[in-house]
Design a protein around this motif. Structure first.
Motif, PDB file in Angstrom:
ATOM      1  N   SER A 100       1.043  -1.156   0.254  1.00 43.45           N
ATOM      2  CA  SER A 100       0.324   0.197  -0.180  1.00 43.45           C
ATOM      3  C   SER A 100       0.836   1.355  -0.372  1.00 43.45           C
ATOM      4  CB  SER A 100      -1.464  -0.086   1.573  1.00 43.45           C
ATOM      5  OG  SER A 100      -0.528  -0.413   2.656  1.00 43.45           O
ATOM      6  N   VAL A 101       2.231   1.645   0.644  1.00 45.31           N
ATOM      7  CA  VAL A 101       2.679   2.460   1.175  1.00 45.31           C
ATOM      8  C   VAL A 101       3.870   3.091  -0.322  1.00 45.31           C
ATOM      9  CG1 VAL A 101       5.098   3.076   2.279  1.00 45.31           C
ATOM     10  CG2 VAL A 101       3.075   2.332   3.757  1.00 45.31           C
ATOM     11  N   ALA A 102       4.362   0.995  -0.759  1.00 47.56           N
ATOM     12  CA  ALA A 102       4.721   1.522  -1.733  1.00 47.56           C
ATOM     13  C   ALA A 102       3.619   1.517  -3.076  1.00 47.56           C
ATOM     14  CB  ALA A 102       5.832  -0.239  -3.058  1.00 47.56           C
ATOM     15  N   ALA A 103       2.625   1.608  -3.641  1.00 50.51           N
ATOM     16  CA  ALA A 103       1.745   1.969  -4.021  1.00 50.51           C
ATOM     17  C   ALA A 103       1.421   3.699  -4.372  1.00 50.51           C
ATOM     18  CB  ALA A 103       0.692   0.982  -4.411  1.00 50.51           C
ATOM     19  N   HIS A 104       1.347   4.250  -2.681  1.00 53.22           N
ATOM     20  CA  HIS A 104       1.175   5.430  -3.120  1.00 53.22           C
ATOM     21  C   HIS A 104       2.359   6.655  -3.480  1.00 53.22           C
ATOM     22  CE1 HIS A 104       0.913   9.213  -1.033  1.00 53.22           C
ATOM     23  NE2 HIS A 104       2.059   9.156  -0.177  1.00 53.22           N
ATOM     24  N   ARG A 105       3.488   5.795  -3.033  1.00 51.66           N
ATOM     25  CA  ARG A 105       4.774   6.674  -3.563  1.00 51.66           C
ATOM     26  C   ARG A 105       4.662   6.794  -5.084  1.00 51.66           C
ATOM     27  NH1 ARG A 105       7.999   5.081   0.334  1.00 51.66           N
ATOM     28  NH2 ARG A 105       8.664   3.075  -0.585  1.00 51.66           N
ATOM     29  N   ALA A 106       4.459   5.778  -5.672  1.00 52.54           N
ATOM     30  CA  ALA A 106       4.329   5.889  -7.223  1.00 52.54           C
ATOM     31  C   ALA A 106       2.980   5.771  -7.396  1.00 52.54           C
ATOM     32  CB  ALA A 106       4.330   3.882  -7.468  1.00 52.54           C
ATOM     33  N   ARG A 107       2.042   6.083  -7.239  1.00 54.39           N
ATOM     34  CA  ARG A 107       0.950   7.124  -7.734  1.00 54.39           C
ATOM     35  C   ARG A 107       1.938   9.086  -7.405  1.00 54.39           C
ATOM     36  NH1 ARG A 107      -2.834   4.474  -4.826  1.00 54.39           N
ATOM     37  NH2 ARG A 107      -2.425   5.594  -3.282  1.00 54.39           N
ATOM     38  N   ARG A 108       2.241   9.111  -6.657  1.00 54.89           N
ATOM     39  CA  ARG A 108       2.511  10.349  -6.845  1.00 54.89           C
ATOM     40  C   ARG A 108       3.892  10.574  -7.724  1.00 54.89           C
ATOM     41  NH1 ARG A 108       4.618  13.454  -0.860  1.00 54.89           N
ATOM     42  NH2 ARG A 108       3.757  15.176  -3.004  1.00 54.89           N
ATOM     43  N   PHE A 109       4.844   9.427  -7.834  1.00 52.63           N
ATOM     44  CA  PHE A 109       5.591   9.637  -9.114  1.00 52.63           C
ATOM     45  C   PHE A 109       4.963  10.033 -10.500  1.00 52.63           C
ATOM     46  CE2 PHE A 109       9.393   7.751  -6.815  1.00 52.63           C
ATOM     47  CZ  PHE A 109      10.328   9.437  -7.340  1.00 52.63           C
ATOM     48  N   ALA A 110       3.912   9.177 -10.929  1.00 55.95           N
ATOM     49  CA  ALA A 110       3.384   8.808 -12.249  1.00 55.95           C
ATOM     50  C   ALA A 110       2.531  10.769 -12.371  1.00 55.95           C
ATOM     51  CB  ALA A 110       2.210   7.554 -11.730  1.00 55.95           C
ATOM     52  N   GLU A 111       2.318  10.621 -10.937  1.00 59.59           N
ATOM     53  CA  GLU A 111       0.949  12.592 -10.988  1.00 59.59           C
ATOM     54  C   GLU A 111       2.194  13.518 -11.491  1.00 59.59           C
ATOM     55  OE1 GLU A 111      -2.128  11.134  -7.447  1.00 59.59           O
ATOM     56  OE2 GLU A 111      -0.203  12.509  -6.489  1.00 59.59           O
ATOM     57  N   GLY A 254      13.015  18.320  -5.788  1.00 58.72           N
ATOM     58  CA  GLY A 254      12.760  18.663  -7.536  1.00 58.72           C
ATOM     59  C   GLY A 254      11.019  19.115  -7.556  1.00 58.72           C
ATOM     60  N   GLU A 255      10.780  19.093  -9.018  1.00 58.05           N
ATOM     61  CA  GLU A 255      10.330  19.700  -9.428  1.00 58.05           C
ATOM     62  C   GLU A 255       8.195  18.563  -8.987  1.00 58.05           C
ATOM     63  OE1 GLU A 255       7.685  21.148 -13.902  1.00 58.05           O
ATOM     64  OE2 GLU A 255       9.703  20.360 -14.007  1.00 58.05           O
ATOM     65  N   GLY A 256       7.704  19.983  -8.393  1.00 62.27           N
ATOM     66  CA  GLY A 256       6.232  19.599  -8.762  1.00 62.27           C
ATOM     67  C   GLY A 256       6.612  18.987  -6.298  1.00 62.27           C
ATOM     68  N   PHE A 257       7.651  19.662  -6.161  1.00 61.67           N
ATOM     69  CA  PHE A 257       7.572  19.034  -4.440  1.00 61.67           C
ATOM     70  C   PHE A 257       8.162  20.652  -3.891  1.00 61.67           C
ATOM     71  CE2 PHE A 257       8.955  15.055  -6.556  1.00 61.67           C
ATOM     72  CZ  PHE A 257       7.588  14.218  -5.785  1.00 61.67           C
ATOM     73  N   THR A 258       7.673  20.977  -2.714  1.00 60.87           N
ATOM     74  CA  THR A 258       7.991  22.022  -2.277  1.00 60.87           C
ATOM     75  C   THR A 258       8.635  22.060  -1.160  1.00 60.87           C
ATOM     76  OG1 THR A 258       5.896  22.685  -2.096  1.00 60.87           O
ATOM     77  CG2 THR A 258       6.194  23.988  -1.395  1.00 60.87           C
ATOM     78  N   PRO A 259      10.169  22.517  -1.085  1.00 64.94           N
ATOM     79  CA  PRO A 259      11.536  22.679  -0.398  1.00 64.94           C
ATOM     80  C   PRO A 259      10.759  22.924   0.885  1.00 64.94           C
ATOM     81  CG  PRO A 259      12.184  22.844  -2.614  1.00 64.94           C
ATOM     82  CD  PRO A 259      10.192  23.625  -2.532  1.00 64.94           C
ATOM     83  N   GLY A 260      11.302  22.138   2.540  1.00 63.00           N
ATOM     84  CA  GLY A 260      10.800  22.460   3.929  1.00 63.00           C
ATOM     85  C   GLY A 260       9.372  22.459   3.619  1.00 63.00           C
ATOM     86  N   SER A 261       9.045  21.619   3.403  1.00 60.10           N
ATOM     87  CA  SER A 261       7.904  21.421   3.754  1.00 60.10           C
ATOM     88  C   SER A 261       7.105  20.481   4.099  1.00 60.10           C
ATOM     89  CB  SER A 261       5.850  21.872   2.102  1.00 60.10           C
ATOM     90  OG  SER A 261       6.652  21.055   1.225  1.00 60.10           O
ATOM     91  N   TYR A 262       5.872  20.007   4.997  1.00 62.11           N
ATOM     92  CA  TYR A 262       6.211  18.725   6.237  1.00 62.11           C
ATOM     93  C   TYR A 262       4.663  18.444   4.926  1.00 62.11           C
ATOM     94  CZ  TYR A 262       9.801  20.855   8.191  1.00 62.11           C
ATOM     95  OH  TYR A 262      11.529  20.932   8.252  1.00 62.11           O
ATOM     96  N   ARG A 263       4.432  17.043   5.350  1.00 58.47           N
ATOM     97  CA  ARG A 263       3.735  16.537   4.820  1.00 58.47           C
ATOM     98  C   ARG A 263       2.970  14.529   6.147  1.00 58.47           C
ATOM     99  NH1 ARG A 263       0.272  16.231   0.439  1.00 58.47           N
ATOM    100  NH2 ARG A 263       2.118  18.413  -0.703  1.00 58.47           N
ATOM    101  N   ALA A 264       1.839  14.901   5.916  1.00 56.81           N
ATOM    102  CA  ALA A 264       1.066  13.495   6.535  1.00 56.81           C
ATOM    103  C   ALA A 264       0.122  12.415   6.098  1.00 56.81           C
ATOM    104  CB  ALA A 264       0.771  13.857   8.302  1.00 56.81           C
ATOM    105  N   THR A 265       0.891  11.899   5.359  1.00 56.11           N
ATOM    106  CA  THR A 265      -0.688  11.055   4.267  1.00 56.11           C
ATOM    107  C   THR A 265      -0.821   9.786   5.887  1.00 56.11           C
ATOM    108  OG1 THR A 265       1.066  11.366   2.481  1.00 56.11           O
ATOM    109  CG2 THR A 265      -0.642   9.514   2.293  1.00 56.11           C
ATOM    110  N   LEU A 266      -2.012   8.874   5.391  1.00 61.48           N
ATOM    111  CA  LEU A 266      -2.763   8.475   6.246  1.00 61.48           C
ATOM    112  C   LEU A 266      -2.916   7.420   5.149  1.00 61.48           C
ATOM    113  CD1 LEU A 266      -2.767  10.351   8.419  1.00 61.48           C
ATOM    114  CD2 LEU A 266      -4.127  10.067   9.081  1.00 61.48           C
ATOM    115  N   LEU A 267      -3.274   6.465   5.164  1.00 61.37           N
ATOM    116  CA  LEU A 267      -3.507   5.478   4.336  1.00 61.37           C
ATOM    117  C   LEU A 267      -4.466   4.537   5.174  1.00 61.37           C
ATOM    118  CD1 LEU A 267      -0.238   4.374   2.094  1.00 61.37           C
ATOM    119  CD2 LEU A 267      -2.083   6.363   1.341  1.00 61.37           C
ATOM    120  N   PRO A 268      -5.031   3.826   4.549  1.00 57.94           N
ATOM    121  CA  PRO A 268      -5.714   3.207   2.773  1.00 57.94           C
ATOM    122  C   PRO A 268      -6.102   4.775   2.559  1.00 57.94           C
ATOM    123  CG  PRO A 268      -6.908   2.183   4.291  1.00 57.94           C
ATOM    124  CD  PRO A 268      -5.725   2.572   5.198  1.00 57.94           C
TER     125      PRO A 268
END
Length: 415
Positions: A100-111, A254-268
């Motif tokens: 589930s975590v690997a799929a989330h990361r792959a989605r972010r790359f694909a997006e 890289g492009e599309g990501f915000t330097p210095g920002s913080y994110r919490a992601t709750l799956l599923p």
């Protein structure tokens, strides 16, 4: 005494070559043996090994039994459908990313439009599989010959070998300039167990960051307990939990990501909180009628202040990540409880109160307390039809017990 029928340690005279033992599992005989062992009971290993060795070579039986055990363990991360087609190593099962975590990361790359990724330190291929299933072509690299061979076999077993190319090499020698993105998962375990110093990762975090900064986009998988001061300022830092359990942190570049920002992601659910910069300290005040326990990813990302603001609440201790309010609040980012009692820490008083309330099921949670939950639960000698939750914590720097129950929870104690 070692495990029954276990293979001798590598390097001893009777130990088979690991690559040869793995190759034997991929023969028709090995495949049939693994299929037969799908439902085997490890408690019956001696009897099973004895029976199988009448018809199969002992080294193959040993390798198949070891692989059957690994597949059973891996089902929790990969799901039974994939796990019983895949191959594993002990370290691979331990360190592989949950699907589930690997799929989330792959989605972010694909997006972000990523179509090719260099997966460095690929292990047994868990992330490469998720990337390929997102339509991304992957170069998967690992320096250990057996691990690389297992990753290659997994790509084939899942029908993804057209998208995944596996190379056995030192990742520090790989030219990643032709790829849209780089993913690095440094080894965080050594001969003595878990490694906490990021510079002791293999390869070191500093090398991984330099590699990430040289790519159009990149993601680095790191331990969720990494100190915030060790995070590169060019990174967007994300903490990921799955079903309430914090699994990992990822640094995005890289492009599309915000330097210095913080994110919490709750799956599923893919619920998420995000802040462009560290949040100011939340207010502190007395314990209210409700207590909220933020998800671990929210706490690790230092986004508790966001939950405080959303519920119109406060902390009751500036150093403890419990949120309190006077009004009920429902959120995917925190679990809510109705507080019925606030008491100074006193085991005898708690035991008497639970007996009076006929509490037979007690959940013990703690922050800021040295008391062991299991030890406390044993001392309570619980009996009765009701349930309750006790929080062992500190309020105004004093050891405190907060008694209550989950909002809308069944079987709770009366109020």
């Amino acid at each position: 005494m070692g495990r029954v029928n276990a293979l001798p340690p590598a390097g001893t005279p009777d130990a088979p070559n690991p690559l040869a033992a793995f190759a034997a599992l991929r023969t028709p005989e090995g495949a049939a043996l693994l299929a037969e062992l799908r439902a085997y009971d490890p408690a019956q290993e001696l009897a099973t090994a004895t029976r199988l060795r009448r018809a199969h070579p002992a080294p193959l039986v040993s390798a198949a039994l070891a692989q059957a055990r690994l597949r059973q363990r891996a089902a929790a991360k990969f799901g039974a459908e994939d796990a019983y087609r895949m191959f594993f190593t002990p370290n691979g099962v331990e360190q592989a990313t949950r699907t589930s975590v690997a799929a989330h990361r792959a989605r972010r790359f694909a997006e972000q439009g990523v179509r090719t990724v260099a997966d460095l330190c690929c292990g047994i291929g868990g992330d490469a599989i998720a990337l390929a299933r997102a339509g991304i072509r992957v170069l998967a690299v690992d320096r250990d010959p057996l691990t690389a061979e297992v990753a290659r076999a997994n790509a084939t077993a899942l029908g993804l070998d057209g998208l995944i190319k596996v190379r056995c090499a030192d990742v520090t020698e790989i030219d990643t300039s032709a790829y849209d993105a780089v993913f690095v998962d440094p080894a965080r375990r050594g001969g003595r167990g878990r490694i906490f110093d990021p510079e002791a990762y293999s390869p070191p975090l500093s090398w991984a960051v330099d590699t990430a900064l040289g790519a159009p986009r990149a993601a680095l998988k790191i331990a969720p307990g990494i100190p915030h001061e060790a995070i590169a300022p060019q990174a967007e830092a994300e903490w990921i939990s799955d079903a309430g359990d914090v699994k990992e942190a990822v640094l995005w570049f890289g492009e599309g990501f915000t330097p210095g920002s913080y994110r919490a992601t709750l799956l599923p659910a893919r619920a998420g909180l995000w802040a462009a910069a560290p949040l100011p300290a939340p207010p502190v005040g007395p314990v209210g009628r409700y207590l909220y326990e933020p998800d671990g990813a929210v706490i690790r990302a230092h986004l508790v202040a966001d939950v405080v603001e959303r519920c119109g609440g406060r902390l009751f201790d500036e150093m403890i990540a419990y949120v309190t309010s006077d009004e009920p609040y429902e959120s995917p980012y925190a679990t809510g409880y109705r507080i019925t009692d606030q008491l100074p820490f006193n085991v005898k008083r708690l035991k008497a109160l639970l007996r009076e309330r006929e509490v037979g099921t007690l959940t013990v949670k703690k922050r800021g307390s040295a008391v062991e939950p299991e030890e406390l639960r044993r001392k309570m000698k619980l009996r009765g039809p009701n349930s309750a939750t006790v929080f062992l914590t500190r309020v105004a720097d004093a050891p405190t017990m907060l008694l209550g129950h989950p909002l809308n929870g069944p079987g709770s104690l009366p109020v």
